[in-house]
Design a protein around this motif. Structure first.
Motif, PDB file in Angstrom:
ATOM      1  N   PRO A   1      16.616 -63.101  72.990  1.00  0.00           N
ATOM      2  CA  PRO A   1      16.127 -64.482  72.615  1.00  0.00           C
ATOM      3  C   PRO A   1      15.090 -64.610  74.263  1.00  0.00           C
ATOM      4  O   PRO A   1      15.476 -63.787  74.656  1.00  0.00           O
ATOM      5  N   VAL A   2      13.945 -65.040  73.211  1.00  0.00           N
ATOM      6  CA  VAL A   2      12.409 -64.967  74.473  1.00  0.00           C
ATOM      7  C   VAL A   2      11.871 -65.986  74.912  1.00  0.00           C
ATOM      8  O   VAL A   2      12.332 -67.005  73.907  1.00  0.00           O
ATOM      9  N   GLU A   3      11.579 -66.499  75.840  1.00  0.00           N
ATOM     10  CA  GLU A   3      10.686 -67.760  75.607  1.00  0.00           C
ATOM     11  C   GLU A   3       8.923 -67.593  75.536  1.00  0.00           C
ATOM     12  O   GLU A   3       8.744 -66.437  76.645  1.00  0.00           O
ATOM     13  N   VAL A   4       8.705 -68.437  74.753  1.00  0.00           N
ATOM     14  CA  VAL A   4       6.503 -68.140  75.083  1.00  0.00           C
ATOM     15  C   VAL A   4       6.216 -68.632  75.981  1.00  0.00           C
ATOM     16  O   VAL A   4       6.502 -70.386  75.901  1.00  0.00           O
ATOM     17  N   LEU A   5       5.341 -67.666  76.393  1.00  0.00           N
ATOM     18  CA  LEU A   5       4.441 -67.905  77.864  1.00  0.00           C
ATOM     19  C   LEU A   5       3.251 -68.183  77.638  1.00  0.00           C
ATOM     20  O   LEU A   5       2.687 -69.606  77.980  1.00  0.00           O
ATOM     21  N   ARG A   6       2.294 -67.144  76.319  1.00  0.00           N
ATOM     22  CA  ARG A   6       1.574 -67.677  76.139  1.00  0.00           C
ATOM     23  C   ARG A   6       0.629 -67.018  74.817  1.00  0.00           C
ATOM     24  O   ARG A   6       1.478 -65.369  74.653  1.00  0.00           O
ATOM     25  N   ILE A   7       0.308 -67.402  73.995  1.00  0.00           N
ATOM     26  CA  ILE A   7      -0.625 -66.842  72.847  1.00  0.00           C
ATOM     27  C   ILE A   7      -1.897 -67.006  73.049  1.00  0.00           C
ATOM     28  O   ILE A   7      -2.212 -68.049  72.955  1.00  0.00           O
ATOM     29  N   PRO A   8      -2.295 -66.399  73.326  1.00  0.00           N
ATOM     30  CA  PRO A   8      -4.180 -66.252  73.852  1.00  0.00           C
ATOM     31  C   PRO A   8      -4.714 -66.396  72.461  1.00  0.00           C
ATOM     32  O   PRO A   8      -6.288 -66.292  72.528  1.00  0.00           O
ATOM     33  N   VAL A   9      -4.698 -66.429  70.938  1.00  0.00           N
ATOM     34  CA  VAL A   9      -5.207 -66.445  69.639  1.00  0.00           C
ATOM     35  C   VAL A   9      -4.905 -67.484  68.871  1.00  0.00           C
ATOM     36  O   VAL A   9      -3.622 -67.764  69.386  1.00  0.00           O
ATOM     37  N   VAL A  10      -5.609 -67.741  67.879  1.00  0.00           N
ATOM     38  CA  VAL A  10      -4.900 -68.459  66.963  1.00  0.00           C
ATOM     39  C   VAL A  10      -5.168 -67.936  65.827  1.00  0.00           C
ATOM     40  O   VAL A  10      -5.783 -66.733  65.208  1.00  0.00           O
ATOM     41  N   GLU A  11      -4.813 -68.589  64.367  1.00  0.00           N
ATOM     42  CA  GLU A  11      -4.481 -68.502  63.512  1.00  0.00           C
ATOM     43  C   GLU A  11      -6.315 -67.779  62.758  1.00  0.00           C
ATOM     44  O   GLU A  11      -6.768 -68.776  62.512  1.00  0.00           O
ATOM     45  N   GLY A  12      -5.980 -66.909  62.304  1.00  0.00           N
ATOM     46  CA  GLY A  12      -7.307 -66.632  61.310  1.00  0.00           C
ATOM     47  C   GLY A  12      -8.105 -66.234  62.627  1.00  0.00           C
ATOM     48  O   GLY A  12      -9.759 -65.459  62.063  1.00  0.00           O
ATOM     49  N   GLU A  13      -8.132 -65.919  63.672  1.00  0.00           N
ATOM     50  CA  GLU A  13      -8.965 -65.446  64.906  1.00  0.00           C
ATOM     51  C   GLU A  13      -8.730 -63.336  64.892  1.00  0.00           C
ATOM     52  O   GLU A  13      -7.880 -62.796  64.900  1.00  0.00           O
ATOM     53  N   ALA A  14     -10.117 -63.255  65.033  1.00  0.00           N
ATOM     54  CA  ALA A  14     -10.890 -62.039  64.530  1.00  0.00           C
ATOM     55  C   ALA A  14      -9.744 -61.000  65.934  1.00  0.00           C
ATOM     56  O   ALA A  14     -10.515 -61.553  67.056  1.00  0.00           O
ATOM     57  N   VAL A  15      -9.128 -60.195  65.600  1.00  0.00           N
ATOM     58  CA  VAL A  15      -8.743 -59.230  67.100  1.00  0.00           C
ATOM     59  C   VAL A  15      -8.991 -57.855  66.983  1.00  0.00           C
ATOM     60  O   VAL A  15      -9.407 -57.347  66.254  1.00  0.00           O
ATOM     61  N   GLN A  16      -9.440 -57.092  68.656  1.00  0.00           N
ATOM     62  CA  GLN A  16      -9.581 -55.360  68.491  1.00  0.00           C
ATOM     63  C   GLN A  16      -8.233 -55.319  68.702  1.00  0.00           C
ATOM     64  O   GLN A  16      -7.166 -56.016  69.342  1.00  0.00           O
ATOM     65  N   GLN A  17      -8.549 -54.011  68.124  1.00  0.00           N
ATOM     66  CA  GLN A  17      -6.710 -53.053  68.406  1.00  0.00           C
ATOM     67  C   GLN A  17      -6.594 -53.105  70.476  1.00  0.00           C
ATOM     68  O   GLN A  17      -8.262 -52.783  71.075  1.00  0.00           O
ATOM     69  N   LYS A  18      -5.737 -52.987  71.003  1.00  0.00           N
ATOM     70  CA  LYS A  18      -5.180 -53.487  72.169  1.00  0.00           C
ATOM     71  C   LYS A  18      -5.091 -54.705  72.803  1.00  0.00           C
ATOM     72  O   LYS A  18      -4.927 -55.186  74.202  1.00  0.00           O
ATOM     73  N   GLN A  19      -5.676 -55.651  72.490  1.00  0.00           N
ATOM     74  CA  GLN A  19      -6.135 -56.759  72.770  1.00  0.00           C
ATOM     75  C   GLN A  19      -4.377 -57.804  72.621  1.00  0.00           C
ATOM     76  O   GLN A  19      -3.876 -57.891  72.205  1.00  0.00           O
ATOM     77  N   ILE A  20      -4.698 -58.753  74.021  1.00  0.00           N
ATOM     78  CA  ILE A  20      -3.306 -58.849  74.012  1.00  0.00           C
ATOM     79  C   ILE A  20      -2.679 -60.071  72.812  1.00  0.00           C
ATOM     80  O   ILE A  20      -3.540 -61.358  72.911  1.00  0.00           O
ATOM     81  N   LEU A  21      -1.570 -60.170  72.118  1.00  0.00           N
ATOM     82  CA  LEU A  21      -1.822 -61.035  71.374  1.00  0.00           C
ATOM     83  C   LEU A  21      -0.310 -62.847  71.563  1.00  0.00           C
ATOM     84  O   LEU A  21      -0.953 -63.597  71.003  1.00  0.00           O
ATOM     85  N   LEU A  22       0.448 -61.984  72.236  1.00  0.00           N
ATOM     86  CA  LEU A  22       2.249 -62.671  72.764  1.00  0.00           C
ATOM     87  C   LEU A  22       1.975 -62.298  74.232  1.00  0.00           C
ATOM     88  O   LEU A  22       1.521 -61.304  74.460  1.00  0.00           O
TER      89      LEU A  22
END
Length: 237
Positions: free
Chosen positions: A51-72
């Protein structure tokens, strides 16, 4: 002649259709194989075994991301609690270890000081008795005029007996206190102590826990776009 040409044209048309169908089938099979291979290799699904508590989601659905970028970023309450316990134990053991060393050093210095004090006191008494004895011998020689007689009775002199007793006491103090001093010095110089071993094991455990904490920051394994986000910051999953 016309019938022959029409017959050949029909055969050619049929063969062309057959070849086209075969080519189309082969193309579909190749594309299908490539599609599933690419899809499976470019999909990243994020999940956890605890079990985990979500602290931060720095992306949104559909957003383009680069390799090694923080997702969660998430946290595990059980992991935080265990890490806090381990760090408290390490701090406690180190504090007790330093106190034990300080106490041993204090005992060692106190013992050395007592040894020096007692031996200095005895040395002073010995010097006084030796001075008295020499003075008595001198006076006795002047009175009797016979120094040889005085020297012959040296072993039976009360002052000599007392002097010998003080010298034996001094040797006893030196030997007994030195044995205790050596024992304390060995304790300070020892490189393997129970506290050191316990601290080493706890530090290894802390390293493992910190590695697990670091893994709670999820990076993109490849460049792409965000699909579905099912939870929000603050939720426990």
């Amino acid at each position: 002649m016309i019938a022959f040409i029409q017959k050949n044209l029909l055969i050619i048309t049929w063969l062309s259709s057959l070849l086209g169908l075969i080519a189309l089938t082969f193309s579909i099979e190749v594309n299908s194989t490539q599609f599933y291979g690419i899809a499976s290799s470019r999909e990243q699904s994020i999940s956890f075994q605890h079990p985990v508590e979500v602290l931060r989601i720095p992306v949104v659905e559909g957003e383009a991301v680069q390799q090694k970028q923080i997702l969660l970023e998430v946290r595990r309450p059980d992991l935080d609690a265990e890490l806090a316990i381990v760090e408290n134990k390490i701090a406690e053991l180190k504090t007790r270890h330093r106190e034990s060393i300080s106490l041993t050093r204090a005992k060692l210095e106190s013992l050395r000081a007592r040894q020096r004090g007692k031996m200095a006191e005895i040395d002073t008494q010995i010097q006084i008795l030796e001075s008295r004895y020499k003075l008595n011998i001198k006076l006795l020689g002047e009175i009797t005029g016979n120094n040889e007689n005085s020297n012959s009775k040296e072993g039976t002199s009360p002052l000599i007996v007392e002097l010998n007793g003080l010298k034996r006491e001094r040797n006893h103090i030196a030997l007994s206190s030195q044995a205790e001093i050596n024992n304390l010095e060995e304790q300070l110089q020892s490189h393997v102590r129970p506290a050191d071993l316990q601290i080493s094991e706890l530090e290894k455990r802390r390293t493992v826990l910190l590695y697990q904490v670091d893994n709670l920051k999820v990076e993109a394994k490849l460049s792409g776009s965000v699909g579905s986000i099912l939870y929000k910051p603050g939720e426990t999953v």
